[in-house]
Design an enzyme around this catalytic site. Structure first.
Site, PDB file in Angstrom:
ATOM      1  N   HIS A   4       0.867  -1.170   0.000  1.00 52.08           N
ATOM      2  CA  HIS A   4       0.000   0.000   0.000  1.00 52.08           C
ATOM      3  C   HIS A   4       0.915   1.234   0.000  1.00 52.08           C
ATOM      4  O   HIS A   4       1.805   1.354   0.845  1.00 52.08           O
ATOM      5  CB  HIS A   4      -0.872   0.032   1.250  1.00 52.08           C
ATOM      6  CG  HIS A   4      -1.847  -1.100   1.356  1.00 52.08           C
ATOM      7  ND1 HIS A   4      -1.463  -2.361   1.756  1.00 52.08           N
ATOM      8  CD2 HIS A   4      -3.185  -1.149   1.112  1.00 52.08           C
ATOM      9  CE1 HIS A   4      -2.537  -3.146   1.759  1.00 52.08           C
ATOM     10  NE2 HIS A   4      -3.582  -2.440   1.373  1.00 52.08           N
ATOM     11  N   HIS A   9      29.039  -1.940   8.430  1.00 53.52           N
ATOM     12  CA  HIS A   9      27.776  -1.239   8.205  1.00 53.52           C
ATOM     13  C   HIS A   9      26.861  -2.149   7.394  1.00 53.52           C
ATOM     14  O   HIS A   9      27.145  -3.343   7.217  1.00 53.52           O
ATOM     15  CB  HIS A   9      28.034   0.098   7.494  1.00 53.52           C
ATOM     16  CG  HIS A   9      28.772  -0.042   6.206  1.00 53.52           C
ATOM     17  ND1 HIS A   9      28.155  -0.151   4.989  1.00 53.52           N
ATOM     18  CD2 HIS A   9      30.112  -0.110   5.963  1.00 53.52           C
ATOM     19  CE1 HIS A   9      29.065  -0.269   4.031  1.00 53.52           C
ATOM     20  NE2 HIS A   9      30.265  -0.250   4.594  1.00 53.52           N
TER      21      HIS A   9
END
Length: 331
Positions: A9, A178
C-alpha cells in the site's frame, strides 16, 4: 533467476526496493508494485501482471507483500491460482526479508525454497534494545550462538582444524561494519567471525562497542589492534575460524600484511573523502599517501578487488590510481 515482486500500500515497496539496492546493489528481475490512494485492485493487478511478463522465468515468482489480507495480497493471491507448485507469497515485508531473498537467489532456483528460507530471516530481523525487554525465551535463543566460541575459553596450545585462520574476505572500508558489510558481504562469504583491525577503533570504547553490537545474527564481531591481529594469525586455536577482516585504511592493511597477516586479495570498498583527497569514483577518494600505500601492497603481491557490493562489476585499480595521480598533480 527467481523473479521478485515487492508489493505494498503506498510507496513502501518503492522505498524498500531503493533501500535494498543501497545495501545489495541493483538487482535484476525485481519490480516494486504499489497501490496508490487513487487506485483500485485492477490497477495493482495489472502492475503485477506486467512485472511477471518482464521476468526471465515467469514460472518462478516470489511475492513479498506488506500485509496479509490487504488488496496487494488479494490480487497476488488471485494470480497465484494455477501456480501453486512454483510461485510463493510471503507477507510482512521487511528489509531483512528482502535482503535475504536477494542473497538466497544466488544459490536457490525455486521461489518456494526461497520463501521457506526468508521467513526465519524476517523473524531474526526483529530485535530489541535494551535486551531486557525481549521475552525470556528469545533472549536465551539470541545468546546461544555465542556460547563456547570465545578464544580465551580454549586452552593455549590447542590446535583447531588445520591451525590456520581462514580469511573469507579482507576489505578496506572507512565505515567498517555497516549495512552492506553486515548483510550482503556476510551472506556471500559466510564468515563466523568479523574482525575489525584498527588501533584507533580498538582504543575508542564507543566505536568498539557499536561495532561489536552491529554483528549480524550468528556472527561474532571483534575489534583488535594491528599487533594483536598479527599474533592471532599465529594462534592455532583459530584454525576453525572463517574470518571477514575489515581495515579502515590502506595503511592499516599494509601494516598488518607486513606483520604476517597472509592476505592475497583486498576488497577496496569505500574510502571517504576528506581534505587533501581526490575523488576517483563514487565511493573512493585518495591522497598521495593512499596511492603510495596501495602501490606498496601491490608490490607485495596483493591483488585488489574494487567494488562496494558483490553484485557490482569490479573496477580496474590501475585506472583509479592513474586518475588519483593526475588529479593530485593539479591540487
Amino acid at each position: 533467476m527467481v523473479g521478485i515482486i515487492i508489493a505494498s500500500h503506498g510507496e513502501f515497496a518503492n522505498g524498500i526496493k531503493q533501500s535494498g539496492s543501497m545495501i545489495f546493489g541493483e538487482q535484476p528481475n525485481v519490480v516494486a508494485c504499489t497501490l496508490m490512494p487513487h487506485e483500485g485492485p485492477d490497477d495493482i493487478r495489472k502492475k503485477m501482471e506486467d512485472a511477471i511478463a518482464s521476468f526471465e522465468d515467469p514460472e518462478q515468482v516470489l511475492f513479498l507483500i506488506d500485509l496479509w489480507g490487504g488488496t496487494p495480497f488479494n490480487q497476488a493471491n488471485g494470480l497465484f491460482e494455477g501456480h501453486e507448485k512454483t510461485w510463493a507469497i510471503v507477507t510482512g515485508l521487511s528489509l531483512p526479508m528482502l535482503i535475504e531473498s536477494y542473497a538466497a537467489r544466488m544459490s536457490m532456483e525455486s521461489a518456494q525454497e526461497i520463501a521457506t528460507h526468508v521467513m526465519q530471516a524476517a523473524k531474526d530481523g526483529v530485535m530489541i534494545k535494551p535486551e531486557s525487554l525481549a521475552p525470556k525465551e528469545e533472549k536465551a535463543a539470541a545468546a546461544a550462538p555465542a556460547a563456547g566460541v570465545k578464544g580465551g575459553a580454549i586452552p593455549e596450545g590447542t590446535v583447531l582444524g588445520d591451525g590456520h585462520i581462514k580469511f573469507v574476505l579482507a576489505r578496506i572500508d572507512t565505515r567498517l561494519l555497516h549495512g552492506q558489510v553486515a548483510t550482503t558481504w556476510t551472506k556471500t562469504t559466510q564468515p563466523n567471525r568479523i574482525i575489525v583491525v584498527s588501533d584507533a577503533v580498538a582504543h575508542d570504547k564507543l566505536r568498539k562497542k557499536m561495532i561489536e553490537q552491529a554483528a549480524p545474527p550468528g556472527v561474532i564481531a571483534n575489534v583488535v589492534p594491528i599487533k594483536k591481529m598479527c599474533e592471532v594469525v599465529q594462534d592455532p586455536r583459530f584454525g576453525d575460524t572463517k574470518a571477514m577482516i575489515l581495515f579502515e585504511t590502506p595503511e592499516d592493511a599494509l601494516r598488518a600484511i607486513e606483520g604476517g597477516v597472509d592476505i592475497k586479495t583486498l576488497n577496496l570498498g569505500s574510502m571517504a573523502h576528506s581534505e587533501g583527497k581526490v575523488v576517483v569514483n563514487k565511493a573512493i577518494a585518495m591522497d598521495k599517501k593512499d596511492v603510495e600505500t596501495i602501490e606498496k601492497l601491490r608490490k607485495l603481491g596483493v591483488d585488489f578487488d574494487v567494488r562496494k557490493v558483490p553484485s557490482d562489476s569490479p573496477e580496474n585499480i590501475d585506472h583509479l590510481l592513474k586518475k588519483a595521480k593526475e588529479e593530485l598533480k593539479t591540487k
